[in-house]
Design an enzyme around this catalytic site. Structure first.
Site, PDB file in Angstrom:
ATOM      1  N   ASN A 210       0.867  -1.223  -0.132  1.00 48.17           N
ATOM      2  CA  ASN A 210      -0.075   0.061  -0.054  1.00 48.17           C
ATOM      3  C   ASN A 210       0.795   1.374  -0.074  1.00 48.17           C
ATOM      4  O   ASN A 210       2.305   1.034   0.209  1.00 48.17           O
ATOM      5  CB  ASN A 210      -0.892   0.031   1.368  1.00 48.17           C
ATOM      6  CG  ASN A 210      -0.194  -0.225   2.474  1.00 48.17           C
ATOM      7  OD1 ASN A 210       0.404   0.839   2.738  1.00 48.17           O
ATOM      8  ND2 ASN A 210      -0.363  -1.254   3.132  1.00 48.17           N
ATOM      9  N   ASP A 279      -3.857  -6.815   5.127  1.00 47.82           N
ATOM     10  CA  ASP A 279      -4.897  -7.516   5.995  1.00 47.82           C
ATOM     11  C   ASP A 279      -4.728  -9.008   5.306  1.00 47.82           C
ATOM     12  O   ASP A 279      -5.193  -9.946   6.162  1.00 47.82           O
ATOM     13  CB  ASP A 279      -6.192  -7.054   5.629  1.00 47.82           C
ATOM     14  CG  ASP A 279      -6.496  -5.642   6.743  1.00 47.82           C
ATOM     15  OD1 ASP A 279      -5.964  -5.726   7.720  1.00 47.82           O
ATOM     16  OD2 ASP A 279      -6.969  -5.029   6.165  1.00 47.82           O
ATOM     17  N   LYS A 289       9.017 -16.659 -11.173  1.00 48.76           N
ATOM     18  CA  LYS A 289       8.073 -15.599 -11.633  1.00 48.76           C
ATOM     19  C   LYS A 289       6.904 -16.183 -12.644  1.00 48.76           C
ATOM     20  O   LYS A 289       7.028 -16.952 -13.474  1.00 48.76           O
ATOM     21  CB  LYS A 289       8.925 -14.687 -12.616  1.00 48.76           C
ATOM     22  CG  LYS A 289       8.187 -13.494 -13.094  1.00 48.76           C
ATOM     23  CD  LYS A 289       9.266 -12.607 -14.062  1.00 48.76           C
ATOM     24  CE  LYS A 289       8.222 -11.423 -14.734  1.00 48.76           C
ATOM     25  NZ  LYS A 289       8.931 -11.242 -16.038  1.00 48.76           N
ATOM     26  N   PRO A 305      -2.173 -12.264  10.442  1.00 46.91           N
ATOM     27  CA  PRO A 305      -2.385 -11.902  11.925  1.00 46.91           C
ATOM     28  C   PRO A 305      -2.612 -10.490  11.868  1.00 46.91           C
ATOM     29  O   PRO A 305      -2.231  -9.633  11.480  1.00 46.91           O
ATOM     30  CB  PRO A 305      -1.153 -12.273  12.608  1.00 46.91           C
ATOM     31  CG  PRO A 305      -0.079 -12.199  11.421  1.00 46.91           C
ATOM     32  CD  PRO A 305      -0.686 -12.661  10.013  1.00 46.91           C
ATOM     33  N   ASP A 306      -3.642 -10.398  12.805  1.00 47.62           N
ATOM     34  CA  ASP A 306      -4.197  -8.790  13.159  1.00 47.62           C
ATOM     35  C   ASP A 306      -3.041  -8.491  14.452  1.00 47.62           C
ATOM     36  O   ASP A 306      -3.548  -8.820  15.580  1.00 47.62           O
ATOM     37  CB  ASP A 306      -5.637  -8.624  13.708  1.00 47.62           C
ATOM     38  CG  ASP A 306      -5.669  -7.309  13.826  1.00 47.62           C
ATOM     39  OD1 ASP A 306      -5.180  -6.519  14.262  1.00 47.62           O
ATOM     40  OD2 ASP A 306      -6.945  -6.754  13.617  1.00 47.62           O
ATOM     41  N   ILE A 307      -2.269  -7.728  14.201  1.00 50.22           N
ATOM     42  CA  ILE A 307      -1.006  -7.463  15.222  1.00 50.22           C
ATOM     43  C   ILE A 307      -1.653  -6.831  16.242  1.00 50.22           C
ATOM     44  O   ILE A 307      -1.236  -7.093  17.515  1.00 50.22           O
ATOM     45  CB  ILE A 307       0.124  -6.737  14.582  1.00 50.22           C
ATOM     46  CG1 ILE A 307       0.639  -7.564  13.343  1.00 50.22           C
ATOM     47  CG2 ILE A 307       1.130  -6.614  15.389  1.00 50.22           C
ATOM     48  CD1 ILE A 307       1.515  -6.752  12.435  1.00 50.22           C
ATOM     49  N   PHE A 323      -4.632   2.687  14.997  1.00 51.33           N
ATOM     50  CA  PHE A 323      -4.995   3.723  14.130  1.00 51.33           C
ATOM     51  C   PHE A 323      -6.168   3.113  13.369  1.00 51.33           C
ATOM     52  O   PHE A 323      -6.020   2.001  13.223  1.00 51.33           O
ATOM     53  CB  PHE A 323      -3.753   4.190  13.183  1.00 51.33           C
ATOM     54  CG  PHE A 323      -2.943   5.117  13.438  1.00 51.33           C
ATOM     55  CD1 PHE A 323      -2.238   5.372  14.564  1.00 51.33           C
ATOM     56  CD2 PHE A 323      -2.960   6.483  12.903  1.00 51.33           C
ATOM     57  CE1 PHE A 323      -1.444   6.519  15.088  1.00 51.33           C
ATOM     58  CE2 PHE A 323      -2.181   7.704  13.010  1.00 51.33           C
ATOM     59  CZ  PHE A 323      -1.581   7.663  14.444  1.00 51.33           C
ATOM     60  N   LYS A 337     -13.890  -0.265  15.824  1.00 47.50           N
ATOM     61  CA  LYS A 337     -12.414  -0.753  16.069  1.00 47.50           C
ATOM     62  C   LYS A 337     -11.853  -0.561  17.278  1.00 47.50           C
ATOM     63  O   LYS A 337     -11.518  -1.609  17.797  1.00 47.50           O
ATOM     64  CB  LYS A 337     -11.261  -0.047  14.954  1.00 47.50           C
ATOM     65  CG  LYS A 337     -11.515  -0.544  13.537  1.00 47.50           C
ATOM     66  CD  LYS A 337     -10.541  -0.025  12.584  1.00 47.50           C
ATOM     67  CE  LYS A 337     -10.793  -0.387  11.135  1.00 47.50           C
ATOM     68  NZ  LYS A 337     -10.245   0.315  10.172  1.00 47.50           N
ATOM     69  N   LYS A 341     -11.469  -4.172  19.276  1.00 45.66           N
ATOM     70  CA  LYS A 341     -10.080  -4.551  19.215  1.00 45.66           C
ATOM     71  C   LYS A 341      -9.664  -4.428  20.936  1.00 45.66           C
ATOM     72  O   LYS A 341      -8.560  -4.659  21.209  1.00 45.66           O
ATOM     73  CB  LYS A 341      -9.162  -3.981  18.420  1.00 45.66           C
ATOM     74  CG  LYS A 341      -9.443  -4.221  16.997  1.00 45.66           C
ATOM     75  CD  LYS A 341      -8.191  -3.985  16.224  1.00 45.66           C
ATOM     76  CE  LYS A 341      -8.675  -4.235  14.637  1.00 45.66           C
ATOM     77  NZ  LYS A 341      -7.278  -4.174  13.955  1.00 45.66           N
TER      78      LYS A 341
HETATM   79  O1  PMT Z   1       2.806   6.052   6.577  1.00 48.75           O
HETATM   80  P1  PMT Z   1       2.296   7.414   6.010  1.00 48.75           P
HETATM   81  O2  PMT Z   1       2.197   7.639   4.651  1.00 48.75           O
HETATM   82  O3  PMT Z   1       2.708   8.634   6.741  1.00 48.75           O
HETATM   83  O4  PMT Z   1       0.495   7.321   6.308  1.00 48.75           O
HETATM   84  C1  PMT Z   1       0.049   7.068   7.486  1.00 48.75           C
HETATM   85  C2  PMT Z   1      -1.128   6.196   7.465  1.00 48.75           C
HETATM   86  C3  PMT Z   1      -2.264   6.767   6.735  1.00 48.75           C
HETATM   87  C4  PMT Z   1      -0.516   4.822   7.234  1.00 48.75           C
HETATM   88  C5  PMT Z   1      -1.611   6.295   9.218  1.00 48.75           C
HETATM   89  O5  PMT Z   1      -1.935   7.347   9.703  1.00 48.75           O
HETATM   90  C6  PMT Z   1      -2.521   5.240   9.610  1.00 48.75           C
HETATM   91  O6  PMT Z   1      -4.055   5.584   9.313  1.00 48.75           O
HETATM   92  N1  PMT Z   1      -2.284   4.042  10.050  1.00 48.75           N
HETATM   93  C7  PMT Z   1      -3.147   2.582   9.913  1.00 48.75           C
HETATM   94  C8  PMT Z   1      -3.217   2.144   8.747  1.00 48.75           C
HETATM   95  C9  PMT Z   1      -4.265   1.054   8.679  1.00 48.75           C
HETATM   96  O7  PMT Z   1      -3.910  -0.198   8.339  1.00 48.75           O
HETATM   97  O8  PMT Z   1      -5.461   1.288   9.284  1.00 48.75           O
HETATM   98  P2  PMT Z   1      -6.579   0.065   9.390  1.00 48.75           P
HETATM   99  O9  PMT Z   1      -7.782   0.779   9.733  1.00 48.75           O
HETATM  100  O10 PMT Z   1      -6.761  -0.734   8.185  1.00 48.75           O
HETATM  101  O11 PMT Z   1      -6.113  -0.758  10.751  1.00 48.75           O
HETATM  102  C10 PMT Z   1      -6.419  -0.506  11.975  1.00 48.75           C
HETATM  103  C11 PMT Z   1      -5.408  -0.858  13.124  1.00 48.75           C
HETATM  104  O12 PMT Z   1      -4.923  -2.036  12.958  1.00 48.75           O
HETATM  105  C12 PMT Z   1      -4.182   0.097  12.745  1.00 48.75           C
HETATM  106  O13 PMT Z   1      -3.611   0.490  13.745  1.00 48.75           O
HETATM  107  C13 PMT Z   1      -3.181  -1.086  12.005  1.00 48.75           C
HETATM  108  O14 PMT Z   1      -1.840  -0.871  12.403  1.00 48.75           O
HETATM  109  C14 PMT Z   1      -3.773  -2.318  12.857  1.00 48.75           C
HETATM  110  N2  PMT Z   1      -3.682  -3.622  11.917  1.00 48.75           N
HETATM  111  C15 PMT Z   1      -4.205  -3.849  10.907  1.00 48.75           C
HETATM  112  C16 PMT Z   1      -4.091  -4.876  10.222  1.00 48.75           C
HETATM  113  C17 PMT Z   1      -3.251  -5.820  10.617  1.00 48.75           C
HETATM  114  N3  PMT Z   1      -3.292  -7.226   9.881  1.00 48.75           N
HETATM  115  N4  PMT Z   1      -2.423  -5.751  11.842  1.00 48.75           N
HETATM  116  C18 PMT Z   1      -2.726  -4.601  12.519  1.00 48.75           C
HETATM  117  O15 PMT Z   1      -2.010  -4.260  13.489  1.00 48.75           O
END
Ligand code: PMT
Length: 411
Positions: A210, A279, A289, A305-307, A323, A337, A341
């Site tokens: 991403n 995700d 390839k 895994p959802d860390i 976030f 969320k 979580k």
């Molecule tokens: O890196 P930049 O270009 O500065 O951009 C910043 C940002 C937009 C990436 C940042 O501000 C941000 O929003 N980060 C979270 C991105 C995200 O994956 O959001 P989510 O809503 O999909 O996930 C929710 C939370 O679960 C997040 O804290 C994420 O870190 C966590 N997560 C998600 C999936 C996963 N498999 N494991 C996780 O820990």
């Protein structure tokens, strides 16, 4: 909140029409109890007199490098050591260039080279000069060296043009300084932060990822260090220099990030999950390839895994901040969320717009915790990170306090 009392500030003044603002800045800083030593460049003399700045700062003004009188009064090395910060306001395009190239041909540039304290520049120049690629390259170099920048502001300029290049107003500069000097709110705490994207391999040359640049997570790591904490930063593949005093661990995939987080999380008091973790990952990573043999190609994906979920639901979790990157229904999705979580806090940002979110230098956050919320309007990611860390510190203290005070905890 005034954090400037007894702070030693070397105020560098360069040649710019905005030098008149330095007089007001000095007056305000001394009123707040800061100690000011002014260093003027030669061309600053064309815009404002040393006598004005000397009277307002209540200290002799320093102007010359190789002058016996000045050196016996306070040498360039003494000035460099005395300063808690070096604030250069106004900072001209010429001085930015000198700083970027490590010049030491006058007193101010030599003090900058000799100091171990933070340097802050407050640019002031015509907007074409500001936009010139040479100036922008110099600014980029200074950013990599962690020189702090306030502004420039946009608006009408003395030259008759309009645009970016105005020196920030003294009141704004003082607000920024106060934020910088905020007490070491997280002294002695260990913060674990994730940042950047993850890459999920399809075959040896292709991956799913991403647009996360790591800017937000790195700014949070820097703000956490400024707030006095030990910081471990686990980051996906990004081309960013590591902020000073941050322990950095590089990973590529979500599974690697998960392993790294599990290795460090038991030592952490606070976990901030800024990373944009994929995700899903391809169920199978092809060892060779993939060839372009068929019209369409189907990829089977499996959940990563959802860390964040794992950390927040562990036996003895740290204070956990997630976030939420949302294109719509930001508040509703973030609150879901937060609850699902079991987080202590969530910082939601709108993504997919021109400004803010992924890969932008700016961001705006809506921060939620059980029973509270606060909006951080659009600003540089550095500023947003400092504000977020201040909120995290406050909520962390509250949660600590309620853990040791069962009456409050059970309310
Ligand atoms: O890196 P930049 O270009 O500065 O951009 C910043 C940002 C937009 C990436 C940042 O501000 C941000 O929003 N980060 C979270 C991105 C995200 O994956 O959001 P989510 O809503 O999909 O996930 C929710 C939370 O679960 C997040 O804290 C994420 O870190 C966590 N997560 C998600 C999936 C996963 N498999 N494991 C996780 O820990």
């Amino acid at each position: 909140m005034n954090k400037l009392t007894n702070k030693n500030i070397v105020l560098g003044v360069c040649g710019s029409i905005a030098a008149y603002k330095s007089a007001d800045l000095i007056r305000r800083l001394t009123e707040l109890g800061a100690n000011i030593r002014v260093v003027m460049t030669q061309s600053a003399n064309e815009f404002i007199t040393p006598l004005t700045l000397q009277t307002l700062s209540q200290n002799p003004v320093h102007q010359h490098l190789l002058d016996c009188d000045s050196e016996s009064n306070m040498s360039h090395i003494e000035l460099a050591r005395w300063a808690d910060i070096i604030l250069i306001a106004p900072c001209s395009a010429n001085f930015i260039a000198k700083l970027a190239h490590g010049a030491a041909d006058d007193l101010l540039s030599t003090v900058c080279l000799a100091t171990r304290s933070p340097i802050i520049i407050v640019p002031a120049m015509n907007n074409a000069m500001w936009e010139n690629p040479a100036t922008q390259e110099n600014i980029h170099t200074l950013e990599k060296r962690e020189v702090i920048r306030f502004g420039p502001a946009a608006g009408n300029q003395a030259c008759g043009e309009t645009g970016l290049g105005r020196m920030q107003e003294p009141v704004q500069i003082i607000n920024n300084l106060n934020e910088m000097f905020q007490a070491k709110l997280l002294h002695g705490q260990h913060i674990l932060i994730t940042a950047g994207p993850t890459q999920e391999d399809i075959d040896p040359v292709r991956y799913i990822s991403n647009r996360s640049s790591g800017k937000m997570g790195f700014a949070i790591a820097k703000a956490a260090v400024e707030a006095g904490s030990k910081v471990t930063l686990i980051c996906g593949p990004v081309q960013r220099s590591t902020p000073r005093h941050v322990d950095r661990i590089d990973v590529r995939t979500a599974e690697q990030m998960n392993t790294a987080v599990s290795n460090f999380v038991t030592q952490a008091d606070i976990f901030i999950s800024t990373a944009a973790v994929a995700d899903y990952r391809p169920q199978v990573t092809q060892s060779e390839k993939i060839k372009k043999t068929s019209e369409d190609l189907k990829l089977e994906l499996v959940r990563n895994p959802d860390i964040l979920l794992n950390v927040a639901n562990a036996a003895n979790p740290p204070f956990t901040v997630g976030f939420a990157a949302e294109t719509n229904n930001v508040k509703e999705n973030a609150l879901t969320k937060l609850k699902l979580k079991s987080l202590d806090m969530i910082a939601a940002n709108q993504v997919g717009n021109e400004k803010g979110g992924f890969d932008s230098d700016e961001n705006a956050l809506a921060v939620f915790w059980p029973g509270g919320e606060i909006l951080l309007p659009m600003a540089t990611k550095e500023k947003i990170a400092r504000e977020l860390i201040a909120i995290v510190a406050e909520r962390f203290q509250v949660s600590r306090f309620s853990e040791t005070n069962p009456i409050i905890k059970n309310r």
